[in-house]
Design an enzyme around this catalytic site. Structure first.
Site, PDB file in Angstrom:
ATOM      1  CB  SER A 102      -0.958  -0.043   1.193  1.00 31.93           C
ATOM      2  OG  SER A 102      -1.912   0.975   1.127  1.00 31.93           O
ATOM      3  CG  ASP A 247      -6.226   0.591  -1.000  1.00 31.15           C
ATOM      4  OD1 ASP A 247      -5.396   1.516  -0.875  1.00 31.15           O
ATOM      5  OD2 ASP A 247      -6.274  -0.391  -0.223  1.00 31.15           O
TER       6      ASP A 247
END
Length: 446
Positions: A102, A247
């Site tokens: 991430s 995301d």
């Protein structure tokens, strides 16, 4: 059962160091392959990744494990996390895998698992895989003729681009808008600029030259300074910054000011509420969202449901209670009308639609409330359990009393790094600063 491998968002760690090793990755493929095989049809897994160099190592190890367990593997290459979730359902796969850490720097990597419905795995399934990881699975691997196949698929990225574009209002285009997109040198470096351009925008792209070690480096949603500079330099209408696996997002208005996830949720929530699209009577956010958001929603006739930090807790509450808008202040925005997980590109498109409809500049259209003074400090610790120390526990209770009913104090351990996060907010800025600084110093000295 205590967790040895899985954290709050899959398995994550420094690449080539336990648990983020090729050996563990292969065992994950074997264990997940065993756990998800039901029936006698050909089982499928889709695997995506971001742009970290270590992704090659983890990807190949996962392929070895899954194919040994008899699963056919579809390799997507660099794609956003939400694309993996979507394609898991679209390709009728039994499981989806995203290789990414991430927003972390390139030295780290991670493995996120999705079920056939496109949602992240439940605690029960993660615990089942945890148990299998330490078992001898050799007897459950397939005979030579039943070993799975692996193939690299390129065109499925464009399935995701078309999917994202279809979430934008029909008959509306981005013609006449100049948008800067910062892809963090990460997973969306192809998809996000393409989607924006195909919808009609004039697109200025930064963070789209990944080299394996520059993901999230001085760019992306956690470091939006580069985006702010570019937006003001080219006089863009809006800037969108994604993180390494796309995301989450933060926005930058035409003046270069950052718009966080709270303002994004307020904007989309208000828009959908007025259009009678909002479900659940409000939105779902975490304990970290600003008190100003809660007050704004109440004034607009909506409620705010709070969960623990982590998009999986947000999604779980949304599913259980019928909400369709939720997210985190950090920029995970979950819109379950479209996606099963946070999707920075889709959230950005919804905000662009709101901007088009408002006929105002972003600095006015997206400033829905004045945030209550809030301060967050992260304190690194070297082992032990600082939050169980009696001196620190007493100091926390004293701080809560000082803030009283006009503020909030949230202290939690990070689920992905050895950090204690100390956050306070309230109408008295000086008191908030004092409370956070004193507690952070105390924890740092422990």
């Amino acid at each position: 059962m205590s967790r040895k491998y899985f954290g709050t968002d899959g398995i994550r760690g420094r690449a080539n160091t336990f648990p983020m090793t090729a050996e563990v990755a292969m065992k994950v493929g074997m264990a997940a392959g065993v756990a998800f095989q039901r029936g006698k049809y050909r089982h499928r897994v889709v695997i995506g990744k971001d742009t970290r160099r270590s992704g090659y190592m983890i990807e190949n190890a996962l392929v070895a494990g899954f194919t040994a367990a008899g699963m056919d593997v579809f390799l997507l290459g660099p794609v956003p996390t939400p694309a993996v979730a979507m394609l898991t359902r679209s390709l009728r796969a039994d499981i989806g895998v995203m290789i990414s850490a991430s927003h972390n720097s390139y030295e780290d990597n991670g493995i996120k698992l999705f079920g056939p419905d496109g949602y992240k795995l439940s605690d029960e399934l993660e615990l089942k895989i945890e148990q299998l990881l330490d078992d001898d699975l050799s007897s459950q691997m397939k005979e030579c003729g039943d070993i799975g196949r692996a193939q690299r698929v390129e065109g499925d990225l464009y399935r995701y681009i078309e999917f994202a574009k279809r979430t934008f209002p029909r008959k509306m285009t981005l013609a006449g808008m100049r948008v800067v997109i910062d892809c963090a040198n990460g997973a969306a470096y192809k998809a996000a600029p393409a989607a924006l351009w195909e919808l009609g925008a004039e697109v200025v792209s930064i963070g789209v030259t990944p080299n394996g070690v520059n993901i999230n480096e001085d760019c992306g949603s956690t470091k939006p300074a580069a985006l702010s500079r570019k937006v003001t330099e080219v006089r863009a209408d809006l800037g969108i910054a994604l993180d390494g696996d796309a995301d989450r997002l933060v926005l930058v208005d035409e003046k270069g000011a950052v718009i966080d996830g709270d303002q994004v949720m307020a904007t989309i929530g208000q828009s959908w509420h007025k259009a009678d699209r909002l479900q659940g009577g409000g939105i779902v956010a975490t304990v970290m969202s600003n008190l100003g958001l809660e007050r704004f929603l109440k004034d607009e006739g909506m409620n705010l449901a709070r969960t623990k930090v982590g998009d999986r807790f947000v999604v779980s509450h949304m599913r259980e209670n019928g909400y369709n808008v939720g997210g985190e202040q950090s920029g995970h925005i979950v819109l379950t009308d479209y996606a099963t997980t946070g999707d920075g590109l889709i959230a950005g498109l919804q905000m662009l639609a709101c901007l088009k409809n408002s006929d105002k500049p972003a600095s006015e259209a997206f400033r829905k409330f004045e945030p209550v003074p809030q301060l967050l400090k992260s304190v690194r610790f070297n082992g032990g359990k600082p939050l169980e120390d009696k001196v620190i526990m007493d100091a926390i209770e004293s701080a809560k009393s000082e803030l009283g009913n006009s503020g909030r104090l949230v202290i939690r351990a990070s689920g992905t790094e050895p950090l204690i996060r100390v956050m306070a907010e309230g109408d008295n800025r000086a008191l908030v600063n004092k409370v956070v600084t004193d507690l952070a110093d105390l924890i740092g000295e422990s």
